[in-house]
Write an enzyme that holds these catalytic residues in place. Structure first.
Site, PDB file in Angstrom:
ATOM      1  N   SER A 159       2.604   1.370  -2.286  1.00 51.84           N
ATOM      2  CA  SER A 159       2.202   2.668  -2.824  1.00 51.84           C
ATOM      3  C   SER A 159       3.126   3.758  -2.294  1.00 51.84           C
ATOM      4  O   SER A 159       3.612   3.668  -1.158  1.00 51.84           O
ATOM      5  CB  SER A 159       0.771   2.967  -2.379  1.00 51.84           C
ATOM      6  OG  SER A 159       0.415   4.293  -2.703  1.00 51.84           O
ATOM      7  N   TYR A 173      -5.369   3.701   4.360  1.00 50.06           N
ATOM      8  CA  TYR A 173      -4.766   2.953   3.244  1.00 50.06           C
ATOM      9  C   TYR A 173      -3.250   3.137   3.239  1.00 50.06           C
ATOM     10  O   TYR A 173      -2.482   2.173   3.113  1.00 50.06           O
ATOM     11  CB  TYR A 173      -5.388   3.450   1.936  1.00 50.06           C
ATOM     12  CG  TYR A 173      -4.685   2.998   0.671  1.00 50.06           C
ATOM     13  CD1 TYR A 173      -4.931   1.743   0.123  1.00 50.06           C
ATOM     14  CD2 TYR A 173      -3.787   3.849   0.007  1.00 50.06           C
ATOM     15  CE1 TYR A 173      -4.286   1.346  -1.047  1.00 50.06           C
ATOM     16  CE2 TYR A 173      -3.153   3.458  -1.159  1.00 50.06           C
ATOM     17  CZ  TYR A 173      -3.407   2.202  -1.687  1.00 50.06           C
ATOM     18  OH  TYR A 173      -2.772   1.807  -2.839  1.00 50.06           O
TER      19      TYR A 173
HETATM   20  P1  NAP Z   1      -8.008  -2.387  -8.943  1.00 56.17           P
HETATM   21  O1  NAP Z   1      -7.990  -2.015 -10.382  1.00 56.17           O
HETATM   22  O2  NAP Z   1      -9.092  -1.894  -8.062  1.00 56.17           O
HETATM   23  O3  NAP Z   1      -7.892  -3.974  -8.834  1.00 56.17           O
HETATM   24  C1  NAP Z   1      -7.880  -4.566  -7.566  1.00 56.17           C
HETATM   25  C2  NAP Z   1      -7.675  -6.045  -7.740  1.00 56.17           C
HETATM   26  O4  NAP Z   1      -7.564  -6.641  -6.433  1.00 56.17           O
HETATM   27  C3  NAP Z   1      -8.850  -6.735  -8.410  1.00 56.17           C
HETATM   28  O5  NAP Z   1      -8.329  -7.777  -9.209  1.00 56.17           O
HETATM   29  C4  NAP Z   1      -9.651  -7.283  -7.231  1.00 56.17           C
HETATM   30  O6  NAP Z   1     -10.418  -8.436  -7.554  1.00 56.17           O
HETATM   31  C5  NAP Z   1      -8.526  -7.662  -6.299  1.00 56.17           C
HETATM   32  N1  NAP Z   1      -8.901  -7.767  -4.888  1.00 56.17           N
HETATM   33  C6  NAP Z   1      -9.334  -6.782  -4.061  1.00 56.17           C
HETATM   34  N2  NAP Z   1      -9.533  -7.266  -2.822  1.00 56.17           N
HETATM   35  C7  NAP Z   1      -9.221  -8.580  -2.867  1.00 56.17           C
HETATM   36  C8  NAP Z   1      -9.234  -9.628  -1.919  1.00 56.17           C
HETATM   37  N3  NAP Z   1      -9.604  -9.423  -0.637  1.00 56.17           N
HETATM   38  N4  NAP Z   1      -8.859 -10.865  -2.319  1.00 56.17           N
HETATM   39  C9  NAP Z   1      -8.468 -11.095  -3.605  1.00 56.17           C
HETATM   40  N5  NAP Z   1      -8.445 -10.145  -4.541  1.00 56.17           N
HETATM   41  C10 NAP Z   1      -8.826  -8.904  -4.173  1.00 56.17           C
HETATM   42  O7  NAP Z   1      -6.651  -1.908  -8.211  1.00 56.17           O
HETATM   43  P2  NAP Z   1      -5.194  -1.519  -8.766  1.00 56.17           P
HETATM   44  O8  NAP Z   1      -5.134  -0.054  -8.838  1.00 56.17           O
HETATM   45  O9  NAP Z   1      -4.815  -2.360  -9.918  1.00 56.17           O
HETATM   46  O10 NAP Z   1      -4.343  -1.919  -7.476  1.00 56.17           O
HETATM   47  C11 NAP Z   1      -3.496  -3.054  -7.412  1.00 56.17           C
HETATM   48  C12 NAP Z   1      -2.527  -2.817  -6.280  1.00 56.17           C
HETATM   49  O11 NAP Z   1      -1.770  -1.642  -6.570  1.00 56.17           O
HETATM   50  C13 NAP Z   1      -3.199  -2.555  -4.941  1.00 56.17           C
HETATM   51  O12 NAP Z   1      -2.463  -3.179  -3.915  1.00 56.17           O
HETATM   52  C14 NAP Z   1      -3.135  -1.049  -4.800  1.00 56.17           C
HETATM   53  O13 NAP Z   1      -3.169  -0.652  -3.457  1.00 56.17           O
HETATM   54  C15 NAP Z   1      -1.808  -0.777  -5.464  1.00 56.17           C
HETATM   55  N6  NAP Z   1      -1.632   0.601  -5.908  1.00 56.17           N
HETATM   56  C16 NAP Z   1      -2.428   1.134  -6.863  1.00 56.17           C
HETATM   57  C17 NAP Z   1      -2.222   2.461  -7.247  1.00 56.17           C
HETATM   58  C18 NAP Z   1      -3.046   3.139  -8.310  1.00 56.17           C
HETATM   59  O14 NAP Z   1      -2.913   4.363  -8.489  1.00 56.17           O
HETATM   60  N7  NAP Z   1      -3.881   2.412  -9.048  1.00 56.17           N
HETATM   61  C19 NAP Z   1      -1.225   3.218  -6.639  1.00 56.17           C
HETATM   62  C20 NAP Z   1      -0.444   2.630  -5.666  1.00 56.17           C
HETATM   63  C21 NAP Z   1      -0.641   1.323  -5.309  1.00 56.17           C
HETATM   64  P3  NAP Z   1     -11.921  -8.329  -8.243  1.00 56.17           P
HETATM   65  O15 NAP Z   1     -11.688  -7.987  -9.684  1.00 56.17           O
HETATM   66  O16 NAP Z   1     -12.480  -9.696  -8.060  1.00 56.17           O
HETATM   67  O17 NAP Z   1     -12.646  -7.258  -7.502  1.00 56.17           O
END
Ligand code: NAP
Length: 264
Positions: A159, A173
């Protein structure tokens, strides 16, 4: 003398064989977009999830409807036995691993550092740091030419918060993503001579469910207009950068990062 271009896993496989990719947290958001795009590009994909089986199965169904290959596998990446089982399941159901996307990540309610306790820190670091380390370890065991593997690629989903610190929201985070970036840099150099490239994508403010976990489901709409590109990002835009780093197009890139953050 000009050194020859190296060969990569696909070149060792018959045309019919698909490169096997594991996407942690592939059930929703950036992970789901990555899994679906990877399948379109010819990967056989393991869609890992922690709790939301229906979402993971929907991703698999979308991939299969498009003629692709995918399996959904439950595992909490912060649990070492779960990670071992996850990789053994990939071995058994899809075949030799070629690539890993360490995408699973969590954050908690927006707050200030003075309200962060040890239990919260442990939860955030368990998934974002320990989980990524454990999955990277299992991937290296399978991919490294030092262990008889054919090489491959790892992308860690980080991120912009790792560099901006997320003050007033979730410094814990941001710190976990800075640790993930250190893993990217260190591991990349550790295995660069063993056929494995390790890179990171630092996402900006992207439309996914994660902002609701922080207590502000509309965070992207609030902050989007303040960004240089005047909008939030979409999961597919992050997925495209991940797929490029995984691909042979990125054959001379390792230990580096792509910011997908609209200029933030
Ligand atoms: P999201 O929509 O909340 O999805 C999170 C995913 O991670 C879900 O598939 C969830 O599974 C899975 N997950 C969470 N904890 C887990 C664990 N302990 N073991 C296995 N799976 C787990 O999040 P997202 O925004 O797509 O984020 C994906 C990545 O991008 C993350 O690393 C996040 O930090 C990073 N990121 C996101 C943003 C943003 O603005 N969205 C910005 C920067 C970085 P379930 O469906 O089973 O809950």
């Amino acid at each position: 003398m000009v050194s020859p271009l190296p060969t990569y896993p696909t070149t060792h496989l018959p045309n019919s064989a698909k490169r096997v990719l594991l996407v942690t947290g592939g059930s929703r958001g950036i992970g789901a977009a990555t899994a679906e795009l990877a399948a379109e590009r010819g990967y056989a994909v393991c869609v890992n999830f922690r709790k939301n089986q229906a979402a993971a199965e929907a991703v698999v169904a979308t991939i299969e409807a498009g003629g692709g290959t995918a399996v959904a596998v439950q595992a909490d990446v912060s649990s070492e036995p779960d990670v071992l089982q996850l990789f053994e399941t990939v071995d058994a159901r899809l075949g030799p691993l070629a690539a890993l996307v360490n995408n699973a990540g969590v954050l908690e309610r927006q707050t200030r550092v003075e309200h962060v306790d040890a239990a919260r820190l442990q939860r955030v670091f368990a998934t974002n740091v320990t989980g990524a380390f454990l999955c990277a370890r299992e991937a290296v065991k399978r991919l490294s030419t030092a262990h008889g593997g054919a090489g491959g690629a790892i992308v860690n989903v980080s991120s912009r918060a790792a560099q901006l610190g997320a003050p007033g929201e979730y410094v814990d985070y941001a710190a976990s993503k800075a640790a993930l970036d250190a893993l990217t840099i260190g591991l990349a150099r550790e295995v660069a001579g063993e056929g494995i490239r390790v890179n990171g994508v630092r996402a900006g403010i992207i439309y996914t469910d994660i902002h609701a976990d922080g207590g502000e489901p509309d965070r992207v709409d609030r902050l989007g207009p303040t960004l240089p590109m005047k909008r939030g990002g979409h999961a597919i835009e992050v997925a495209r950068a991940i797929l490029w780093l995984l691909s042979d197009e990125a054959s001379y890139s390792t230990g580096t990062f792509i910011d997908v953050a609209g200029g933030r």
